[in-house]
Design an enzyme around this catalytic site. Structure first.
Site, mmCIF file in Angstrom:
data_model
loop_
_atom_site.group_PDB
_atom_site.id
_atom_site.type_symbol
_atom_site.label_atom_id
_atom_site.label_comp_id
_atom_site.label_asym_id
_atom_site.label_seq_id
_atom_site.Cartn_x
_atom_site.Cartn_y
_atom_site.Cartn_z
ATOM 1 C CB VAL A 1 -1.015 0.036 1.179
ATOM 2 C CG1 VAL A 1 -2.215 -0.841 0.895
ATOM 3 C CG2 VAL A 1 -0.367 -0.289 2.512
ATOM 4 C CB ILE B 1 -8.402 -4.269 17.681
ATOM 5 C CG1 ILE B 1 -9.543 -3.273 17.418
ATOM 6 C CG2 ILE B 1 -8.827 -5.691 17.399
ATOM 7 C CD1 ILE B 1 -10.860 -3.559 18.044
ATOM 8 C CG ASP B 2 -4.618 -8.238 22.066
ATOM 9 O OD1 ASP B 2 -3.505 -7.884 21.657
ATOM 10 O OD2 ASP B 2 -4.805 -8.806 23.158
ATOM 11 C CE LYS C 1 -6.363 3.923 10.546
ATOM 12 N NZ LYS C 1 -6.505 2.937 9.458
ATOM 13 C CE1 TYR D 1 -2.474 4.445 15.848
ATOM 14 C CE2 TYR D 1 -4.166 6.121 15.657
ATOM 15 C CZ TYR D 1 -3.694 4.872 15.359
ATOM 16 O OH TYR D 1 -4.442 4.020 14.566
HETATM 17 N N1 NAP Z 1 -5.197 -2.976 15.975
HETATM 18 C C1 NAP Z 1 -5.866 -1.923 16.372
HETATM 19 O O1 NAP Z 1 -5.841 -1.531 17.545
HETATM 20 C C2 NAP Z 1 -6.737 -1.176 15.399
HETATM 21 C C3 NAP Z 1 -7.753 -0.371 15.902
HETATM 22 C C4 NAP Z 1 -8.556 0.334 15.016
HETATM 23 C C5 NAP Z 1 -8.352 0.228 13.663
HETATM 24 N N2 NAP Z 1 -7.352 -0.553 13.201
HETATM 25 C C6 NAP Z 1 -7.156 -0.588 11.754
HETATM 26 O O2 NAP Z 1 -7.490 -1.877 11.267
HETATM 27 C C7 NAP Z 1 -6.706 -2.174 10.123
HETATM 28 C C8 NAP Z 1 -6.005 -3.509 10.301
HETATM 29 O O3 NAP Z 1 -5.144 -3.435 11.419
HETATM 30 P P1 NAP Z 1 -4.666 -4.749 12.196
HETATM 31 O O4 NAP Z 1 -4.400 -4.325 13.583
HETATM 32 O O5 NAP Z 1 -5.603 -5.874 11.933
HETATM 33 O O6 NAP Z 1 -3.270 -5.061 11.473
HETATM 34 P P2 NAP Z 1 -2.398 -6.415 11.454
HETATM 35 O O7 NAP Z 1 -3.035 -7.512 12.230
HETATM 36 O O8 NAP Z 1 -1.045 -6.038 11.855
HETATM 37 O O9 NAP Z 1 -2.414 -6.828 9.909
HETATM 38 C C9 NAP Z 1 -1.854 -5.966 8.990
HETATM 39 C C10 NAP Z 1 -2.161 -6.448 7.580
HETATM 40 O O10 NAP Z 1 -1.644 -5.489 6.645
HETATM 41 C C11 NAP Z 1 -0.737 -6.140 5.747
HETATM 42 N N3 NAP Z 1 0.363 -5.241 5.429
HETATM 43 C C12 NAP Z 1 1.448 -4.900 6.191
HETATM 44 N N4 NAP Z 1 2.241 -4.047 5.534
HETATM 45 C C13 NAP Z 1 1.668 -3.849 4.325
HETATM 46 C C14 NAP Z 1 2.013 -3.082 3.182
HETATM 47 N N5 NAP Z 1 3.121 -2.335 3.145
HETATM 48 N N6 NAP Z 1 1.203 -3.134 2.098
HETATM 49 C C15 NAP Z 1 0.080 -3.888 2.101
HETATM 50 N N7 NAP Z 1 -0.316 -4.639 3.149
HETATM 51 C C16 NAP Z 1 0.479 -4.602 4.245
HETATM 52 C C17 NAP Z 1 -0.281 -7.382 6.467
HETATM 53 O O11 NAP Z 1 0.130 -8.354 5.500
HETATM 54 P P3 NAP Z 1 1.280 -9.454 5.830
HETATM 55 O O12 NAP Z 1 0.700 -10.354 6.897
HETATM 56 O O13 NAP Z 1 1.500 -10.146 4.536
HETATM 57 O O14 NAP Z 1 2.461 -8.702 6.315
HETATM 58 C C18 NAP Z 1 -1.535 -7.778 7.242
HETATM 59 O O15 NAP Z 1 -2.401 -8.528 6.436
HETATM 60 C C19 NAP Z 1 -5.756 -0.989 9.947
HETATM 61 O O16 NAP Z 1 -6.288 -0.091 9.005
HETATM 62 C C20 NAP Z 1 -5.726 -0.364 11.339
HETATM 63 O O17 NAP Z 1 -5.405 1.000 11.329
HETATM 64 C C21 NAP Z 1 -6.541 -1.271 14.033
#
Ligand code: NAP
Length: 267
Positions: A74, A204-205, A175, A168
């Site tokens: 991305v 989110i964990d 965002k 952040y």
């Molecule tokens: N965790 C939170 O607390 C939280 C809260 C609110 C919103 N969100 C949002 O929810 C969404 C997902 O977050 P998450 O916590 O589920 O993340 P995550 O578990 O760390 O997963 C990240 C995903 O993004 C992919 N990724 C990493 N680097 C990338 C790149 N350069 N280009 C394309 N894809 C890439 C990863 O693929 P690989 O596995 O192949 O590396 C993985 O599938 C995000 O938009 C985040 O901001 C998260």
């Protein structure tokens, strides 16, 4: 898109979801939610190709849908153009696009930091991955959705634009930006029967959160602050994204952000 259908199962079955970053965390939970409801899934990975292949085998054999995975970075939003061309060869239609992938690690140096250590490059990287990737991914989706009479687009956002979270600023302001783009897209795309919304999550964990240097403190704080006394899980956000894509349930909902925060932003 046929809006006369009133039943979720009937409406969802046989449609196609395109989702970025579905090998882990929230994206993976969303992918499973759609697959369990008969939706075919075209999803992206960045490094975890092996995990992507395992997911394909699992959902195809358990839910009798079609799943394919594609590489995507991305940080280079134009990659979406080639990605959709590949998806066109594998799938007959695109109905839903969910912009979920998030960057961290080296690419967020200077973006994930206290204010005085913020650097243009790190901030720009986060903006590119959050906002520009959403724009290009959604534009390519819209071209396909127009061919099937409509569709639904959702981006993931986070409550780091509502409450202070150490380091952040880069993510929080991007965002905010993507939530604003959602409102503009919703206005411009409604005429094509395309709705555009955001789901904003509290902590989110997932791996992304575990990469925070203060993860243990964030977790303890959320468990104390939330009236529900726990962290959010990826599944807690999957239901809302599904709801937003289901015209039988949310057909007049567009240009909005649904906040799912375990009650942590009003404390
Ligand atoms: N965790 C939170 O607390 C939280 C809260 C609110 C919103 N969100 C949002 O929810 C969404 C997902 O977050 P998450 O916590 O589920 O993340 P995550 O578990 O760390 O997963 C990240 C995903 O993004 C992919 N990724 C990493 N680097 C990338 C790149 N350069 N280009 C394309 N894809 C890439 C990863 O693929 P690989 O596995 O192949 O590396 C993985 O599938 C995000 O938009 C985040 O901001 C998260």
């Amino acid at each position: 898109m046929n809006t006369s259908l009133t039943n979720t199962t009937e409406y969802m079955k046989g449609k196609t979801l395109v989702i970025s970053g579905a090998t882990r965390g929230i994206g993976k939970a969303i992918l499973y939610k759609f697959a369990q409801n008969g939706v075919n899934v075209a999803f992206t990975y960045n490094k975890n190709e092996e995990e992507a292949q395992k997911i394909i085998q699992d959902v195809e054999s358990n839910y009798k849908i079609k799943a394919r995975a594609y590489p995507l970075n991305v940080l280079e939003p134009e990659q979406y153009i080639g990605l959709y061309e590949a998806i066109d060869k594998d799938f007959e239609r695109v109905d839903f696009f969910i912009s979920n992938a998030i960057i961290y690690g080296r690419s967020v140096v200077g973006g994930f930091a206290p204010f005085m250590r913020l650097k243009p490059k790190g901030l720009n990287n986060i903006y590119t991955a959050t906002v520009l990737a959403f724009v290009v991914g959604a534009q390519e989706a819209v071209k396909r959705m127009q061919k099937v009479g409509g569709g639904n687009i959702v981006t993931l956002s986070s409550t780091g634009n509502l409450v202070y979270m150490p380091n952040y600023a880069g993510h929080g302001n991007s965002k905010n930006a993507v939530e604003t783009i959602v409102k503009y897209a919703a206005q411009d795309l409604g005429q094509f029967n395309i709705r555009v919304n955001a789901v904003s999550g509290g902590p989110i964990d997932t791996d992304a959160l575990r990469a925070f240097p203060d993860y243990d403190e964030v977790k303890a704080k959320v468990e104390k602050q939330s009236p529900l006394k726990r962290m959010g899980t990826p599944k807690d956000l999957a239901g809302a994204t599904f709801f937003l894509c289901d015209n039988t349930q949310s057909g007049w909902l567009t240009g909005q952000t649904i906040v799912i925060d375990g009650g942590t932003t009003f404390v």
